[in-house]
Design a protein around this motif. Structure first.
Motif, short mmCIF file in Angstrom:
data_model
loop_
_atom_site.label_atom_id
_atom_site.label_comp_id
_atom_site.label_asym_id
_atom_site.label_seq_id
_atom_site.Cartn_x
_atom_site.Cartn_y
_atom_site.Cartn_z
N SER A 71 0.79 -1.30 0.08
CA SER A 71 0.11 0.06 0.12
C SER A 71 0.65 1.25 0.06
O SER A 71 0.44 2.35 -0.65
N HIS A 72 2.04 1.04 0.63
CA HIS A 72 3.01 2.32 0.78
C HIS A 72 3.54 2.56 -0.76
O HIS A 72 3.34 3.72 -1.27
N VAL A 73 3.94 1.66 -1.42
CA VAL A 73 4.14 1.87 -2.85
C VAL A 73 3.19 2.30 -3.82
O VAL A 73 3.48 2.92 -4.37
N GLU A 126 -3.97 6.85 -1.02
CA GLU A 126 -3.70 6.10 0.16
C GLU A 126 -4.80 5.01 0.48
O GLU A 126 -5.85 5.75 0.79
N ARG A 130 0.82 4.21 -2.57
CA ARG A 130 0.40 5.42 -2.35
C ARG A 130 1.83 6.45 -3.29
O ARG A 130 1.47 7.64 -3.74
N TRP A 131 3.14 6.02 -3.13
CA TRP A 131 4.00 6.63 -3.79
C TRP A 131 3.96 6.76 -5.45
O TRP A 131 3.88 7.96 -5.78
N LEU A 132 3.30 5.56 -5.82
CA LEU A 132 3.17 5.65 -7.23
C LEU A 132 1.78 6.41 -7.78
O LEU A 132 1.89 7.02 -8.84
N THR A 133 0.82 6.65 -7.06
CA THR A 133 -0.36 7.14 -7.48
C THR A 133 -0.82 8.24 -6.71
O THR A 133 -1.86 8.85 -7.21
N GLY A 134 -0.28 8.54 -5.56
CA GLY A 134 -0.99 9.66 -4.77
C GLY A 134 -2.29 9.30 -3.86
O GLY A 134 -2.96 10.18 -3.48
#
Length: 154
Positions: free
Chosen positions: A60-62, A70, A64-68
């Motif tokens: 989920s962290h990855v 969460e 969020r980093w890729l898509t903005g």
């Protein structure tokens, strides 16, 4: 495996049903971060349900980093869910998002308590949510459960 493919097709179909700007399946697959976030959430949620908590949180962290966008791996998301212009969307651990829901950028289904209990809102099937400043219907009598009705059902 067949169920997974059916779910993925349903997610793609949801994009075409709710975004008139979607032109092709290839465009949707390559250029829709809301779809990418949902698919990565489905992987993270699968891990979370099998008690691979750290790995689920990392996926989920990855995402969020890729898509903005969460989405906590503990959140439950129904089929046909679509996030349009999703930057800043947050869906918390105890949130439940019903079938065919639509969220726009900036919507936060965030916590309402610091206690380890049900603390995030739920969306019933079919509603849409966005951050425009016009009023939504008040919470149903099940406000203790933090449920919000379909905006057109009032």
């Amino acid at each position: 495996m067949r169920e997974v493919l059916t779910l993925l097709r349903r997610d793609i179909q949801a994009v075409f049903e709710r975004d008139p700007a979607a032109r092709s399946t290839l465009e949707v697959l390559l250029c829709y971060p809301g779809l990418h976030a949902i698919w990565m959430h489905r992987i993270a949620h699968w891990l979370w349900r099998r008690r691979f908590y750290l790995l689920g949180r990392f996926v989920s962290h990855v995402a969020r980093w890729l898509t903005g966008i969460e989405i906590h791996p503990g959140a439950v998301i129904g089929p046909g869910f679509f996030i349009d212009h999703g930057m800043g969307v947050v869906i918390g651990e105890t949130a439940t998002v019903g079938d065919r829901c639509l969220l726009y950028q900036g919507v936060v289904l965030g916590g309402t308590s610091l206690e380890k209990k049900k603390r995030h809102p739920d969306l019933d099937p079919l509603p849409f949510a966005h951050t425009d400043p016009y009023p939504y219907p008040q919470a149903t009598p099940a406000a203790q459960a933090h449920r919000y009705p379909h905006p057109l059902a009032v």
